[in-house]
Enzyme design. Structure first.
Site, PDB file in Angstrom:
ATOM      1  CG  ASP A 124      43.528  52.899  38.290  1.00 19.59           C
ATOM      2  OD1 ASP A 124      44.406  53.261  37.482  1.00 19.59           O
ATOM      3  OD2 ASP A 124      42.931  53.690  39.040  1.00 19.59           O
ATOM      4  CG  ASP A 154      41.597  57.714  40.363  1.00 18.67           C
ATOM      5  OD1 ASP A 154      41.517  57.056  39.318  1.00 18.67           O
ATOM      6  OD2 ASP A 154      42.670  58.117  40.829  1.00 18.67           O
TER       7      ASP A 154
END
Length: 177
Positions: A149, A135
């Site tokens: 995402d 991330d």
């Protein structure tokens, strides 16, 4: 071209089969964008620095997430790998039946996001089935995510809108089937 030269109706792909392949193309684009941006993040942000994109609202910051959204379930990474695998199979089966362009796009986004998360879980450190998701997009300290995402969120929003509008999986309006 004579009628003998034209393909038989059985040889021509049905509209929903064509939409399935477009779904796959969208998923491949999501996977490629996600993995390329993760590669960039790992090579450019490995020193722990924050890179402001829109002031403090959006920043780049590299983290490795063993859990789900908001790092929930960090000790159950293998469960998320299994859930991602199930999601990929179910979305793929539903996408095979799709007859609506809206559902095609939504399933393409979901399939791409779920597949790339599954790949992270299976093939990234610390090991098979326990891999951490890369991330790097920090949303004002509230959430750190990635391109997958964004695709998953967009796909879910599209599904909700399609359902609210009564657009069927196979096209047309009415109850979703």
């Amino acid at each position: 071209m004579t009628s003998a030269d034209s393909p038989s109706p059985e040889a021509r792909p049905t509209p929903h089969r064509r939409l399935f392949w477009y779904t796959i193309v969208i998923a491949i684009v999501v996977i490629a964008l996600d993995q390329l941006t993760k590669w960039w993040a790992e090579t450019s942000l490995a020193d722990g620095k924050r890179v402001p994109v829109i002031g403090e609202l959006i920043q780049f910051l590299l983290v490795y997430n063993p859990g789900a959204a908001f790092s929930i379930g960090t000790g159950a990474t293998w469960i998320f790998a299994i859930l991602a695998a199930i999601a990929v199979v179910v979305i793929g089966l539903l996408a095979w039946r799709v007859g609506s362009k809206g559902w095609m796009v939504a399933f393409g986004l979901l399939l791409g996001g779920a597949t790339t998360h599954l790949g992270d879980r299976l093939f990234r450190a610390p090991g098979f089935g326990r891999g951490h998701v890369v991330d790097f997009i920090d949303y004002a300290g509230f959430f750190i995510g990635n391109v997958a995402d964004i695709a998953i969120f967009g796909g879910v929003v599209m599904l909700l809108i399609l359902m609210l509008l009564g657009i069927r999986l196979r096209g047309g309006r009415g109850t979703v089937r």
